[in-house]
Design a protein around this motif. Structure first.
Motif, short mmCIF file in Angstrom:
data_model
loop_
_atom_site.label_atom_id
_atom_site.label_comp_id
_atom_site.label_asym_id
_atom_site.label_seq_id
_atom_site.Cartn_x
_atom_site.Cartn_y
_atom_site.Cartn_z
N TRP C 15 0.83 -1.21 0.00
CA TRP C 15 0.00 0.00 0.00
C TRP C 15 0.87 1.25 0.00
O TRP C 15 0.59 2.21 -0.74
N CYS C 16 1.92 1.25 0.81
CA CYS C 16 2.78 2.44 0.88
C CYS C 16 3.46 2.67 -0.46
O CYS C 16 3.63 3.82 -0.88
N LEU C 17 3.86 1.58 -1.14
CA LEU C 17 4.49 1.76 -2.45
C LEU C 17 3.48 2.31 -3.45
O LEU C 17 3.82 3.13 -4.31
N LEU C 18 2.20 1.84 -3.34
CA LEU C 18 1.20 2.32 -4.29
C LEU C 18 0.88 3.77 -4.04
O LEU C 18 0.53 4.50 -4.97
N ALA C 19 0.96 4.25 -2.76
CA ALA C 19 0.60 5.61 -2.45
C ALA C 19 1.85 6.46 -2.23
O ALA C 19 1.89 7.31 -1.36
N TRP C 20 2.90 6.19 -3.00
CA TRP C 20 4.14 6.97 -2.90
C TRP C 20 3.92 8.37 -3.44
O TRP C 20 3.18 8.50 -4.42
N PRO C 21 4.46 9.43 -2.94
CA PRO C 21 5.27 9.59 -1.74
C PRO C 21 4.43 9.53 -0.47
O PRO C 21 3.28 9.93 -0.51
N PRO C 22 4.96 9.05 0.65
CA PRO C 22 4.15 8.82 1.85
C PRO C 22 3.67 10.13 2.48
O PRO C 22 4.43 11.09 2.56
N SER C 23 2.38 10.14 2.85
CA SER C 23 1.85 11.27 3.59
C SER C 23 0.98 10.72 4.72
O SER C 23 0.65 9.54 4.73
N MET C 24 0.61 11.60 5.66
CA MET C 24 -0.07 11.15 6.89
C MET C 24 -1.40 10.47 6.56
O MET C 24 -1.70 9.39 7.05
N GLN C 25 -2.20 11.11 5.70
CA GLN C 25 -3.52 10.56 5.33
C GLN C 25 -3.40 9.14 4.81
O GLN C 25 -4.07 8.22 5.28
N HIS C 26 -2.51 8.96 3.84
CA HIS C 26 -2.40 7.65 3.19
C HIS C 26 -1.95 6.59 4.16
O HIS C 26 -2.44 5.47 4.13
N MET C 27 -1.03 6.96 5.07
CA MET C 27 -0.54 5.95 6.03
C MET C 27 -1.67 5.50 6.93
O MET C 27 -1.81 4.31 7.23
N ILE C 28 -2.52 6.45 7.39
CA ILE C 28 -3.58 6.07 8.34
C ILE C 28 -4.63 5.21 7.63
O ILE C 28 -5.06 4.18 8.16
N ILE C 29 -5.02 5.59 6.41
CA ILE C 29 -5.98 4.75 5.69
C ILE C 29 -5.38 3.38 5.40
O ILE C 29 -6.04 2.36 5.49
N GLY C 30 -4.07 3.37 5.12
CA GLY C 30 -3.40 2.11 4.80
C GLY C 30 -3.47 1.11 5.93
O GLY C 30 -3.55 -0.09 5.69
N ILE C 31 -3.45 1.58 7.20
CA ILE C 31 -3.55 0.64 8.33
C ILE C 31 -4.86 -0.12 8.25
O ILE C 31 -4.89 -1.35 8.33
N PHE C 32 -5.99 0.62 7.99
CA PHE C 32 -7.29 -0.07 7.92
C PHE C 32 -7.33 -1.03 6.73
O PHE C 32 -7.75 -2.18 6.86
N VAL C 33 -6.91 -0.53 5.57
CA VAL C 33 -7.00 -1.36 4.36
C VAL C 33 -6.15 -2.62 4.52
O VAL C 33 -6.60 -3.74 4.21
N ALA C 34 -4.93 -2.46 5.04
CA ALA C 34 -4.03 -3.62 5.13
C ALA C 34 -4.55 -4.62 6.13
O ALA C 34 -4.46 -5.83 5.92
N SER C 35 -5.14 -4.15 7.26
CA SER C 35 -5.67 -5.13 8.23
C SER C 35 -6.86 -5.87 7.64
O SER C 35 -6.99 -7.09 7.81
N PHE C 36 -7.73 -5.16 6.90
CA PHE C 36 -8.87 -5.82 6.27
C PHE C 36 -8.40 -6.88 5.28
O PHE C 36 -8.85 -8.04 5.31
N VAL C 37 -7.44 -6.51 4.41
CA VAL C 37 -6.98 -7.45 3.38
C VAL C 37 -6.26 -8.62 4.01
O VAL C 37 -6.41 -9.78 3.57
N SER C 38 -5.49 -8.39 5.09
CA SER C 38 -4.79 -9.52 5.70
C SER C 38 -5.77 -10.47 6.39
O SER C 38 -5.52 -11.67 6.44
N LEU C 39 -6.90 -9.93 6.91
CA LEU C 39 -7.93 -10.85 7.43
C LEU C 39 -8.55 -11.67 6.30
O LEU C 39 -8.80 -12.87 6.45
N MET C 40 -8.80 -11.01 5.15
CA MET C 40 -9.44 -11.71 4.04
C MET C 40 -8.55 -12.79 3.45
O MET C 40 -9.01 -13.87 3.09
#
Lengths: 111, 121, 166
Positions: C15-40
């Protein structure tokens, strides 16, 4: 300097794309066409994306190009494999010049 | 009657001549957007896509057409990369990533359909 | 639990590579998205315990595999380009069986993928019970023994992949 290397890589990729498409036209049956085009078009497109990465460096577009390259390298062989299997199962006969056909002999025994 | 080998050689030389013309011919100014290297590269990819479409039209069986469609899907990713270089807009490469995944899923569904299985296996 | 954490780190990196360059918004949304996908995707990656998976020797072998694979891939393209452009179309196609000793899912997938991108071969089907892999070859030379169930490329990749995945 990077841009010149990128240009060379892009031209190589375009040439391989073209060879793959010529193979798609010239070869006599599905399996050979699949061989030629799956290899050449995959490497050609990866070459174009690598050229994009060399042009842009480690910016957003460059990183995304590298990711896209990884996706293509992982997915293109899988879809080629699935298509070859599907062609055999749907009853397409191999070309007349085929030397051996072990898979056609064993087709009944596998599932 | 010309023998087959000579005919193929003539065809080879002719196709390479067309490609060289596409890459290096100086164009009139009304086609200026194609005058750079990247515009020419775009035209070259267009020739490849036309070859794929010829296989789609001519292909004697359904798997032939599926193979050509798969290759067209991968070529379009290349189109997106060239477009994002020549226009300077980075979001074209996003379209490329999405297109690669979508065409993969589409081809897998086509393969399952050709094999005669259900989609929910 | 450790596996979920490992998957979460992997998807968060993607996710961080897809949303390069890193910013605060993207990192926070990425936590939710990555936890959802890792559960799936949790049950798609079953198998080994984590300590064998984090063994650094495996990653060194993986780098070696990538180098070998890139070289073979380039050779394959030169080979296909020669056969495509040759006026006589020098092909003698056929499908052969080759024996493989790999067992794990990931190993077999990588073996089939790398066979597809190496000179003159495409994997067509895998019979897991008998350990056979069916390969379509573009050019079978006369000196090749068709019933020997062996191929040089498969042996080479098998040796590397066994050290990575098994």
């Amino acid at each position: 300097m990077n841009e010149k290397i990128g240009m060379v890589v892009i031209v190589l990729g375009l040439a391989f794309d073209f060879f793959g498409c010529v193979g798609l036209i010239r070869f006599p049956d599905v399996y050979n066409r699949l061989q030629a085009s799956a290899k050449c078009v995959t490497l050609g497109t990866c070459g174009i994306l690598l050229g994009l990465f060399l042009f842009k460096g480690f910016s957003g577009a460059g990183i995304k190009a590298l990711l896209c390259m990884v996706f293509i390298l992982l997915t293109a062989p899988v879809s080629a494999h699935a298509l070859a299997r599907a062609a055999y199962r749907s009853g397409v006969k191999p070309w007349g010049g085929t030397v051996v056909d072990h898979y056609g002999e064993d087709l009944e025994n596998i599932k | 009657m010309i023998p087959g080998r000579v005919r193929w050689f003539i065809g080879l030389v002719a196709s390479f001549a067309v490609l060289a013309l596409i890459l290096f011919l100086p164009l009139p100014s009304m086609l200026k957007w194609q005058s750079g290297f990247l515009g020419r590269a775009f035209l070259w990819l267009l020739v490849c896509a036309i070859l794929c479409l010829a296989r789609v039209v001519r292909g004697p069986t359904a798997p032939d057409r599926s193979v050509a469609i798969d290759m067209l899907g991968i070529l379009i990713v290349g189109f997106c990369a060239i477009l994002s270089l020549s226009t300077g807009r980075d979001w074209y490469i996003d379209i490329g990533i999405a297109w690669a995944l979508q065409s993969f899923i589409g081809v897998m569904a086509l393969a399952k359909y050709l094999e005669g299985r259900d989609f929910d296996e | 639990m450790m596996k979920k954490a490992f998957l979460f780190m992997l998807w968060y990196l993607v996710w961080c590579l897809l949303a390069w360059p890193p910013s605060m918004q993207h990192m926070i949304i990425g936590i939710f998205v990555a936890s959802f996908v890792s559960l799936m995707t949790n049950d798609m990656f079953s198998g080994k315990p984590l300590d064998t998976r984090l063994n650094p020797a495996r990653y060194m072998w993986f780098l070696y595999y990538v180098a070998v694979f890139a070289w073979e891939c380039f050779k394959a393209n030169i080979d296909v380009a020669y056969r495509v452009l040759h006026p006589d179309l020098p092909i003698k196609p056929g499908t052969i069986r080759v024996k493989t000793s790999l067992k794990s899912d990931a190993g077999l997938t990588f073996l089939a993928n790398s066979v597809t991108l190496t000179p003159g071969t495409t994997s067509v089907d895998i019979d897991r019970d008998k350990g056979l892999i069916y390969i379509h070859m573009l050019y079978i030379s006369d000196s090749y023994d068709k019933d020997s169930m062996k191929l040089k490329v498969v042996d080479k990749f098998e040796k590397i992949l066994r050290r990575i995945f098994e």
